[in-house]
Design a protein around this motif. Structure first.
Motif, mmCIF file in Angstrom:
data_model
loop_
_atom_site.group_PDB
_atom_site.id
_atom_site.type_symbol
_atom_site.label_atom_id
_atom_site.label_comp_id
_atom_site.label_asym_id
_atom_site.label_seq_id
_atom_site.Cartn_x
_atom_site.Cartn_y
_atom_site.Cartn_z
ATOM 1 N N ALA A 238 -12.932 113.891 -3.707
ATOM 2 C CA ALA A 238 -11.844 114.075 -2.729
ATOM 3 C C ALA A 238 -11.800 113.443 -1.969
ATOM 4 O O ALA A 238 -10.652 112.923 -1.274
ATOM 5 N N PHE A 239 -13.018 113.008 -1.004
ATOM 6 C CA PHE A 239 -12.453 111.548 -0.248
ATOM 7 C C PHE A 239 -11.232 110.780 -0.025
ATOM 8 O O PHE A 239 -10.808 110.405 0.959
ATOM 9 N N GLU A 242 -7.946 112.193 -0.844
ATOM 10 C CA GLU A 242 -7.005 112.108 0.380
ATOM 11 C C GLU A 242 -6.964 110.978 0.782
ATOM 12 O O GLU A 242 -5.889 110.541 1.796
ATOM 13 N N GLY A 246 -2.401 109.065 1.572
ATOM 14 C CA GLY A 246 -2.379 108.855 2.963
ATOM 15 C C GLY A 246 -1.827 107.662 3.232
ATOM 16 O O GLY A 246 -0.866 106.880 3.423
#
Length: 334
Positions: A238-239, A242, A246
């Protein structure tokens, strides 16, 4: 009971304490009399107190109890502890830490002969409870506290070694890391703004990765730390997803565990990012899944370290040198 079984009181004692000194027939007569009289046998707690040993080794997890079964590396470490317990004929008591006020009492009152602490934070109050007991004890990977022995690899040196490989040719590196403190907050921070780190494993690995980056001329502000609240593939995925979506996507991710690295690889596949051409990824521990996906990682034997910790906590000496480690280079780095 001796009268009911037709034997002497000493024979009754031998049946429960030294059964090899009593014939099978006599032992059965004593047990039959005990059943008839509803006698459960000698109190094991009292017998343990007389011996000065209870026959169990305690492991303070520093995590919820299910962590021992869910986390592959914790399971490897506990397997090493269990190997020694089996060889020494002692039991294994797991003592989870919940973050609540009952933690200290649970550790202070545990009926054990020694204590192994899975790495925790500098300010964990259970460390004082352990030191106060005066039992043989050891802390895996830190922190140092009131003279308690610490056993673990040189995390900073290992991180510097794998970091140099992860960051080779990178311009936007990220460290996918463990929590900073017991609050376990998710955060993204740049090098100069990381602040205090109270988990020694997180601190030492971050310092090593930073050494690798700045040692090759990278600006301190160019290295980011993505703090994950738990060591979990899903959290790492998940991180990383993200970050990759970005404005400043990483071209290198050095993870503090294989689980977080596997998550990063999952995120890269989902985003169509080529590994290692567009994104280098490294892990830590060299579990079974690491080899299967070609993950470059730090290899260490947590099972061996668990066994060493168990021997120390059962009264053995601490080794004179830290455990061995090596970087295993595979296909996820350039």
């Amino acid at each position: 009971m001796a009268r009911a079984a037709g034997v002497s009181p000493m024979t009754v004692s031998y049946v429960y304490s030294q059964p090899g000194r009593v014939s099978a027939g006599t032992a059965e007569r004593v047990r039959a009399a005990a059943r008839a009289l509803s006698y459960p046998g000698p109190d094991p707690t009292g017998r343990a107190l007389r011996r000065g040993r209870v026959g169990s080794l305690g492991v303070v997890l520093g995590e919820r109890l299910s962590y021992a079964f869910d986390d592959p590396q914790a399971a490897r470490f506990l397997s090493g502890v269990a190997d020694v317990c089996a060889a020494e004929g002692v039991g294994l008591t797991l003592l989870p830490i919940t973050g609540g006020p009952s933690d200290v009492q649970r550790v202070a009152e545990a009926v054990v002969d020694g204590l192994v602490v899975w790495t925790t934070s500098d300010d964990d109050p259970v460390l004082d409870a352990i030191a106060d007991r005066g039992l043989p004890a050891v802390v895996h990977a830190g922190p140092q506290h009131r003279g308690l022995p610490v056993l673990g690899i040189d995390d900073r040196a290992a991180a510097a070694a794998v970091g140099r490989i992860a960051f080779a040719g990178a311009r936007r590196p990220v460290v996918l890391g463990f929590p900073l403190d017991r609050d376990r907050e998710r955060a993204l921070r740049t090098g100069p703004e990381v602040g205090e780190i109270r988990f020694p494993v997180t601190r030492n690995r971050w310092d090593g990765f930073r050494d690798a980056w700045t040692g090759d001329g990278g600006p301190p502000a160019g290295l980011r730390l993505a703090v994950c609240p738990v060591n979990d593939v899903g959290e790492g995925a998940a991180f990383a997803a993200e970050l990759l979506a970005g404005d400043d996507p990483p071209d290198a991710i050095a993870a503090m565990s294989d689980e977080l690295a596997l998550g990063a690889l999952r995120a890269a596949a989902g985003a169509g990012v080529d590994v290692p051409a567009d994104l280098a990824v490294t892990g830590w521990d060299d579990g079974d899944a690491a080899a299967a996906v070609g993950l470059t990682t730090v290899s260490q034997s947590l099972r061996e370290q668990g066994a060493l910790c168990a021997r120390i906590a059962l009264g053995g000496p601490a080794p004179g040198t830290p455990p061995a480690w090596q970087v295993v280079v595979r296909s996820t780095t350039r």
